[in-house]
Design an enzyme around this catalytic site. Structure first.
Site, PDB file in Angstrom:
ATOM      1  N   ASP A   1     -35.843  43.507  17.624  1.00 32.23           N
ATOM      2  CA  ASP A   1     -35.211  43.038  16.403  1.00 32.23           C
ATOM      3  C   ASP A   1     -33.699  43.050  16.595  1.00 32.23           C
ATOM      4  OD1 ASP A   1     -35.162  42.313  13.549  1.00 32.23           O
ATOM      5  OD2 ASP A   1     -34.249  44.287  13.297  1.00 32.23           O
TER       6      ASP A   1
ATOM      7  N   ASP B   1     -35.536  48.120  10.420  1.00 30.46           N
ATOM      8  CA  ASP B   1     -35.449  47.485  11.732  1.00 30.46           C
ATOM      9  C   ASP B   1     -36.663  47.782  12.612  1.00 30.46           C
ATOM     10  OD1 ASP B   1     -33.036  46.531  10.886  1.00 30.46           O
ATOM     11  OD2 ASP B   1     -31.862  48.098  11.873  1.00 30.46           O
TER      12      ASP B   1
ATOM     13  N   GLU C   1     -37.271  37.153  18.145  1.00 28.79           N
ATOM     14  CA  GLU C   1     -37.321  36.256  17.003  1.00 28.79           C
ATOM     15  C   GLU C   1     -36.356  35.103  17.253  1.00 28.79           C
ATOM     16  OE1 GLU C   1     -37.541  37.253  12.240  1.00 28.79           O
ATOM     17  OE2 GLU C   1     -36.373  38.483  13.573  1.00 28.79           O
TER      18      GLU C   1
END
Ligand code: ZN
Length: 397
Positions: free
Chosen positions: A188, A354, A272
């Site tokens: 992340d 997170d 991501e």
């Protein structure tokens, strides 16, 4: 079994006055040739819907050298000029394939000054690199050795905004794939920390960065107060560039170590797709720095996964990684950016924002990976960054 890959190794070097002058002249010629060829291609394309080829641009270059006003182009090594035309060809190739925007002109101030020398334009003897039109080898600081037996096939010389000189050596190497493992990790992207891993580990921003950021902000304020064109403005601009370079260097270092470790330890790495951030128009310094880092990390993971035979999975950018409860699958309604910890209304589990996001990213990535969906290369996503402008960022830590 070893596989052949191209790797680039970048070093700082200190040119003599003569070499600096020769290189500056070459940079100027490279920029001029690129811009002039772009101008001709633009005229042909918008005026007559005609595509000019590399061969045509190259023939034009030969003609330019014969004219009185451009005769100086013949004084520098011809190879970097040819390479500039090849880069332009690639830029147009990407444009016509709708992978990138229309090529832009190189500006003296905003574009990175660089020149690319292929094998015919430099000599490499006993670890000493001598460029065409130069008598002495470059004084390179070998911060780490080239891999044993490596021979550069291309040398790219550049000077950054802080006035530092670099040479990047592209080598053909044999790489052994990393040892087999079944591990997977989700990553992340953060602002307060550099990244958070699905293992729960938080990787901190580089040391001293808080202080450097404050310095950068101060230097930028200083710069904005200086009169345009003044000597003081030039000095202030250099100071901004120096602090910028220091932050970037430290970050790159950390990202190299991190990406190498992640790729060595895991068979599957999930990240991501954050290109949507570019649309958010958030101009804070922290966000800007973190966006650049994220693109760098992604690019490093892309090529290192390819080197070591690992899989990189990029999860869709509309995946609600932060708001999805990793325990029960409920999606929380709304969450402000400053919420670091939250409790799921449905199952009552308390999440670190997170870590929960990184775990969700990992799970989503493994699902995608099991379906065999491919990974889109960076830059091909709509609204994303147009193809990487610099040379492939293939560097080992
Ligand atoms: Zn829940």
């Amino acid at each position: 079994m070893a596989r052949q890959v191209k790797r680039a190794f970048k070093y700082r070097f200190y040119p003599t006055g003569e070499q600096a002058a020769e290189l500056s002249r070459t940079f100027g010629c490279v920029r001029l040739v690129y811009n002039k060829a772009l101008e001709e291609r633009t005229r042909a394309w918008y005026g007559e819907q005609r595509r000019l080829s590399y061969v045509q641009s190259s023939a034009a270059l030969t003609e330019w050298k014969k004219t009185a006003e451009l005769a100086f182009l013949a004084e520098v090594s011809s190879v970097p000029l040819q390479q500039a035309l090849r880069h332009l060809q690639t830029a147009f190739g990407n444009f016509f394939a709708q992978r990138a925007q229309y090529p832009r002109f190189k500006s003296r101030k905003k574009s990175r000054a660089s020149a690319e020398y292929t094998r015919s334009a430099f000599s490499w003897r006993e670890g000493r690199l001598t460029l065409a039109k130069m008598a002495a080898p470059l004084d390179i600081r070998w911060s780490r050795p080239l891999p044993e037996g490596s021979e550069p096939t291309t040398a790219t010389v550049s000077r950054d905004a802080a006035g530092r000189w670099f040479v990047s050596l592209l080598c053909d190497d044999g790489i052994t794939p990393a040892p087999a493992t079944k591990n997977a990790v989700g990553i992340d992207a953060g602002i307060t920390s550099l990244v958070t891993l699905s293992t729960g580990e938080k990787v901190a921003n580089p040391r001293h960065e808080r202080r450097d950021r404050a310095r950068l902000a101060g230097a930028q304020r200083e710069l904005s107060r200086k009169a345009k064109g003044s000597a003081n403005r030039e000095k202030a601009r250099e100071r901004v560039a120096r602090v910028h370079a220091r932050i970037a260097d430290r970050r790159r270092d950390v990202l190299h170590k991190l990406s190498t470790r992640l790729v060595r330890e895991n068979q599957t790495v999930v990240i991501e797709d954050l290109t949507v951030r570019n649309l958010l128009n958030n101009h804070t310094l922290a966000r800007a720095i973190s966006d650049v880092s994220w693109r760098q990390l992604r690019s490093m993971l892309e090529y290192k996964c390819a080197w070591y035979g690992r899989e990189l999975v990029v999860v869709d950018r509309f995946f609600p990684s932060s708001k999805l409860c990793g325990n029960c699958g409920t999606v929380a309604a709304k969450m402000a950016l400053n919420v670091r910890e939250w409790t799921c209304d449905t199952c009552g589990v308390v999440h670190d924002r997170d870590i929960n996001a990184a775990r969700n990213i990992k799970a989503a990535g493994l699902a995608v990976s099991a379906c065999g969906a491919g990974v889109r290369p960076q830059g091909s996503s709509p609204g994303g960054q147009p193809a990487l402008k610099q040379e492939p960022l293939q560097r080992e830590p």
